[in-house]
Design a protein around this motif. Structure first.
Motif, PDB file in Angstrom:
ATOM      1  N   ILE A 144       0.853  -1.196   0.000  1.00  0.00           N
ATOM      2  CA  ILE A 144       0.000   0.000   0.000  1.00  0.00           C
ATOM      3  C   ILE A 144       0.884   1.239   0.000  1.00  0.00           C
ATOM      4  O   ILE A 144       1.735   1.392   0.883  1.00  0.00           O
ATOM      5  CB  ILE A 144      -0.897   0.004   1.261  1.00  0.00           C
ATOM      6  N   ALA A 145       0.692   2.124  -0.993  1.00  0.00           N
ATOM      7  CA  ALA A 145       1.548   3.315  -1.042  1.00  0.00           C
ATOM      8  C   ALA A 145       0.902   4.428  -1.851  1.00  0.00           C
ATOM      9  O   ALA A 145       0.120   4.178  -2.772  1.00  0.00           O
ATOM     10  CB  ALA A 145       2.908   2.969  -1.643  1.00  0.00           C
ATOM     11  N   GLY A 146       1.256   5.652  -1.497  1.00  0.00           N
ATOM     12  CA  GLY A 146       0.790   6.825  -2.235  1.00  0.00           C
ATOM     13  C   GLY A 146       1.949   7.531  -2.919  1.00  0.00           C
ATOM     14  O   GLY A 146       3.062   7.004  -2.997  1.00  0.00           O
ATOM     15  N   LEU A 147       1.679   8.712  -3.431  1.00  0.00           N
ATOM     16  CA  LEU A 147       2.677   9.525  -4.157  1.00  0.00           C
ATOM     17  C   LEU A 147       3.298   8.735  -5.304  1.00  0.00           C
ATOM     18  O   LEU A 147       2.578   8.261  -6.170  1.00  0.00           O
ATOM     19  CB  LEU A 147       3.733  10.060  -3.177  1.00  0.00           C
ATOM     20  N   VAL A 155      -2.688   4.824  -2.907  1.00  0.00           N
ATOM     21  CA  VAL A 155      -3.342   5.660  -1.880  1.00  0.00           C
ATOM     22  C   VAL A 155      -3.620   7.041  -2.468  1.00  0.00           C
ATOM     23  O   VAL A 155      -2.755   7.633  -3.124  1.00  0.00           O
ATOM     24  CB  VAL A 155      -2.444   5.767  -0.629  1.00  0.00           C
ATOM     25  N   SER A 156      -4.820   7.542  -2.243  1.00  0.00           N
ATOM     26  CA  SER A 156      -5.208   8.835  -2.816  1.00  0.00           C
ATOM     27  C   SER A 156      -4.458   9.978  -2.156  1.00  0.00           C
ATOM     28  O   SER A 156      -4.001   9.877  -1.017  1.00  0.00           O
ATOM     29  CB  SER A 156      -6.717   9.046  -2.677  1.00  0.00           C
ATOM     30  N   GLY A 157      -4.341  11.075  -2.916  1.00  0.00           N
ATOM     31  CA  GLY A 157      -3.656  12.264  -2.392  1.00  0.00           C
ATOM     32  C   GLY A 157      -4.070  13.459  -3.214  1.00  0.00           C
ATOM     33  O   GLY A 157      -5.169  13.472  -3.778  1.00  0.00           O
ATOM     34  N   ALA A 158      -3.194  14.440  -3.331  1.00  0.00           N
ATOM     35  CA  ALA A 158      -3.548  15.665  -4.038  1.00  0.00           C
ATOM     36  C   ALA A 158      -3.747  15.422  -5.533  1.00  0.00           C
ATOM     37  O   ALA A 158      -4.539  16.104  -6.178  1.00  0.00           O
ATOM     38  CB  ALA A 158      -2.463  16.707  -3.819  1.00  0.00           C
TER      39      ALA A 158
END
Ligand code: RP5
Length: 159
Positions: A60-63, A84-87
């Motif tokens: 699991i990871a964002g960016l 993972v959701s973000g900007a």
């Protein structure tokens, strides 16, 4: 080998993992969790994966979301990647999906830690009928919820 290793790129990814952990429990699947960063602790990622007897990995990871691909580079067992959701959102999603030939990651949707757990259970059920039975029960419940929602909507709108 009915175990899942859930690796998060950062502690901030925990809420996404927590969508899936109760499902793994429900399906009777043993799991371990860990935090390890593809960029900041690559050796830790390697040691965790190579030292694990898990049948399926959930990463699991964002960016830039390099973790699922990094995990896949150290194992021939199935890796499920959860962006993972973000900007921006498309950054993590495309990073998890766009793996090079020969090293796939099974990508689920943004923040879909729950679907990662269900997919892990589907894979492990191939060798474990009890997990398959619990999955079928879960799917039946989901279907019943949709039918109940449909009835509720019909009542609410009066037709
Ligand atoms: C966090 O940085 C994200 O949610 C993601 O999991 C992580 C990525 O870190 P690296 O693996 O790129 O260091 O904020």
């Amino acid at each position: 080998m009915q175990k899942v290793l859930v690796i998060m790129g950062s502690k901030s990814d925990l809420p996404v993992a927590e969508k899936g952990l109760p499902l793994l429990k429900r399906f009777g699947i043993e799991f371990e969790t860990a935090v390890a960063s593809a960029h900041r602790t690559p050796k830790r990622v390697e040691d965790l994966v190579k030292g694990s007897d898990a049948g399926v990995f959930i990463a699991i990871a964002g960016l830039s979301a390099a973790l699922p691909g990094a995990v896949a580079s150290f194992t021939c067992r199935p890796v499920i990647g959860v962006p993972v959701s973000g900007a921006v959102n498309l950054d993590a999603l495309l990073s998890v999906v766009q793996m090079p030939p020969g090293i796939p990651v099974a990508a689920v949707g943004l923040d879909r830690g729950d679907n990662a757990a269900v997919l892990a259970a589907e894979i492990l059920s191939l060798a474990d009928p009890e997990i398959g039975r619990r999955l079928a029960e879960y799917r039946k419940e989901q279907a019943l919820k949709v039918e109940a929602d449909s009835e509720q909507v019909r009542t609410d709108v009066g037709s």
